[in-house]
Motif scaffolding. Sequence first.
Motif, mmCIF file in Angstrom:
data_model
loop_
_atom_site.group_PDB
_atom_site.id
_atom_site.type_symbol
_atom_site.label_atom_id
_atom_site.label_comp_id
_atom_site.label_asym_id
_atom_site.label_seq_id
_atom_site.Cartn_x
_atom_site.Cartn_y
_atom_site.Cartn_z
ATOM 1 N N GLN A 167 0.830 -1.210 0.000
ATOM 2 C CA GLN A 167 0.000 0.000 0.000
ATOM 3 C C GLN A 167 0.861 1.255 0.000
ATOM 4 O OE1 GLN A 167 -2.706 -0.098 3.309
ATOM 5 N NE2 GLN A 167 -4.225 -1.286 2.181
ATOM 6 N N SER A 168 1.939 1.243 0.774
ATOM 7 C CA SER A 168 2.791 2.436 0.847
ATOM 8 C C SER A 168 3.358 2.780 -0.523
ATOM 9 C CB SER A 168 3.921 2.235 1.858
ATOM 10 O OG SER A 168 4.720 1.120 1.490
ATOM 11 N N GLU A 169 3.660 1.774 -1.327
ATOM 12 C CA GLU A 169 4.156 1.997 -2.682
ATOM 13 C C GLU A 169 3.094 2.716 -3.523
ATOM 14 O OE1 GLU A 169 5.997 -0.759 -6.312
ATOM 15 O OE2 GLU A 169 5.072 -1.730 -4.585
ATOM 16 N N LEU A 170 1.847 2.275 -3.409
ATOM 17 C CA LEU A 170 0.747 2.910 -4.140
ATOM 18 C C LEU A 170 0.548 4.344 -3.680
ATOM 19 C CD1 LEU A 170 -1.739 2.846 -6.056
ATOM 20 C CD2 LEU A 170 -3.051 2.011 -4.089
ATOM 21 N N PHE A 171 0.478 4.546 -2.380
ATOM 22 C CA PHE A 171 0.218 5.894 -1.862
ATOM 23 C C PHE A 171 1.364 6.848 -2.185
ATOM 24 C CE2 PHE A 171 -2.459 3.508 1.426
ATOM 25 C CZ PHE A 171 -3.581 3.562 0.617
ATOM 26 N N ASP A 172 2.606 6.356 -2.110
ATOM 27 C CA ASP A 172 3.757 7.197 -2.477
ATOM 28 C C ASP A 172 3.697 7.564 -3.963
ATOM 29 O OD1 ASP A 172 4.677 7.034 0.117
ATOM 30 O OD2 ASP A 172 6.272 5.579 -0.335
ATOM 31 N N PHE A 173 3.355 6.597 -4.806
ATOM 32 C CA PHE A 173 3.245 6.825 -6.246
ATOM 33 C C PHE A 173 2.187 7.886 -6.534
ATOM 34 C CE2 PHE A 173 1.035 5.793 -10.236
ATOM 35 C CZ PHE A 173 2.086 5.799 -11.141
ATOM 36 N N LEU A 174 1.010 7.747 -5.916
ATOM 37 C CA LEU A 174 -0.064 8.706 -6.153
ATOM 38 C C LEU A 174 0.322 10.098 -5.659
ATOM 39 C CD1 LEU A 174 -3.188 6.566 -5.202
ATOM 40 C CD2 LEU A 174 -2.345 7.117 -7.492
ATOM 41 N N GLU A 175 0.919 10.159 -4.482
ATOM 42 C CA GLU A 175 1.303 11.464 -3.922
ATOM 43 C C GLU A 175 2.368 12.132 -4.782
ATOM 44 O OE1 GLU A 175 2.984 12.809 0.345
ATOM 45 O OE2 GLU A 175 1.207 11.522 0.350
ATOM 46 N N LYS A 176 3.365 11.373 -5.199
ATOM 47 C CA LYS A 176 4.449 11.920 -6.029
ATOM 48 C C LYS A 176 3.895 12.432 -7.368
ATOM 49 C CE LYS A 176 7.221 9.451 -8.519
ATOM 50 N NZ LYS A 176 8.095 8.437 -9.024
ATOM 51 N N ASN A 177 3.040 11.645 -7.996
ATOM 52 C CA ASN A 177 2.518 12.020 -9.304
ATOM 53 C C ASN A 177 1.449 13.099 -9.211
ATOM 54 O OD1 ASN A 177 3.875 10.356 -11.447
ATOM 55 N ND2 ASN A 177 3.379 8.809 -9.926
ATOM 56 N N GLN A 178 0.735 13.164 -8.116
ATOM 57 C CA GLN A 178 -0.244 14.245 -7.918
ATOM 58 C C GLN A 178 0.493 15.574 -7.773
ATOM 59 O OE1 GLN A 178 -2.993 13.520 -4.738
ATOM 60 N NE2 GLN A 178 -3.790 15.578 -4.758
ATOM 61 N N ASP A 179 1.607 15.536 -7.038
ATOM 62 C CA ASP A 179 2.388 16.751 -6.840
ATOM 63 C C ASP A 179 3.039 17.233 -8.141
ATOM 64 O OD1 ASP A 179 1.716 16.657 -4.191
ATOM 65 O OD2 ASP A 179 3.608 15.776 -3.533
ATOM 66 N N ALA A 180 3.276 16.299 -9.078
ATOM 67 C CA ALA A 180 3.950 16.658 -10.325
ATOM 68 C C ALA A 180 2.993 17.336 -11.312
ATOM 69 C CB ALA A 180 4.542 15.402 -10.963
ATOM 70 N N GLU A 181 1.713 17.303 -11.028
ATOM 71 C CA GLU A 181 0.744 17.893 -11.974
ATOM 72 C C GLU A 181 0.639 19.385 -11.807
ATOM 73 O OE1 GLU A 181 -2.938 15.818 -11.551
ATOM 74 O OE2 GLU A 181 -2.046 13.943 -12.145
#
Length: 149
Positions: free
Chosen positions: A135-149
């Motif tokens: 789960q941490s991998e998913l949440f980190d991925f979403l947070e990182k990519n959300q911030d990149a938008e």
Amino acid sequence: MERLILNENNVKLQVEAKDWEEAVRIGAGILVSQGCARQSYVEGIIDAVKELGPYIIVAEGLAMPHTRPECGATDIGCSLVTLKEPVYFDGDEEPVRVLICFSAVDSESHLDILKMIVGFVEKGWIPAIAAMKEQSELFDFLEKNQDAE
């Protein structure tokens, strides 16, 4: 937005399911356990797929199990399940490894969930999400990519 919708209580990764029906029961069962739907909602999804075919497959590798609110939705809810091995729906040869289930009580309350799902598809994230193990991998991925938008 994805981080607010998805959390440690409604995400299960690398789940084992013998067939599409079990996969839907697992994903929609999360909605039941969170009080967003009654068991009749789960059965409504399965009955609808059996009657109408795999209308819930919305993109390569992704199914979006849902049905009409009157089948037992009690609140807006969402779950994300990835499968260790893909399942196949009757009438479709597309392997499915990601299920994003949702419940809604009207025709508008689930629009943020739909925007999230469309975003995952448009950005090509479904294969990456399917491969994630924690789960941490998913949440980190979403947070990182959300911030990149």
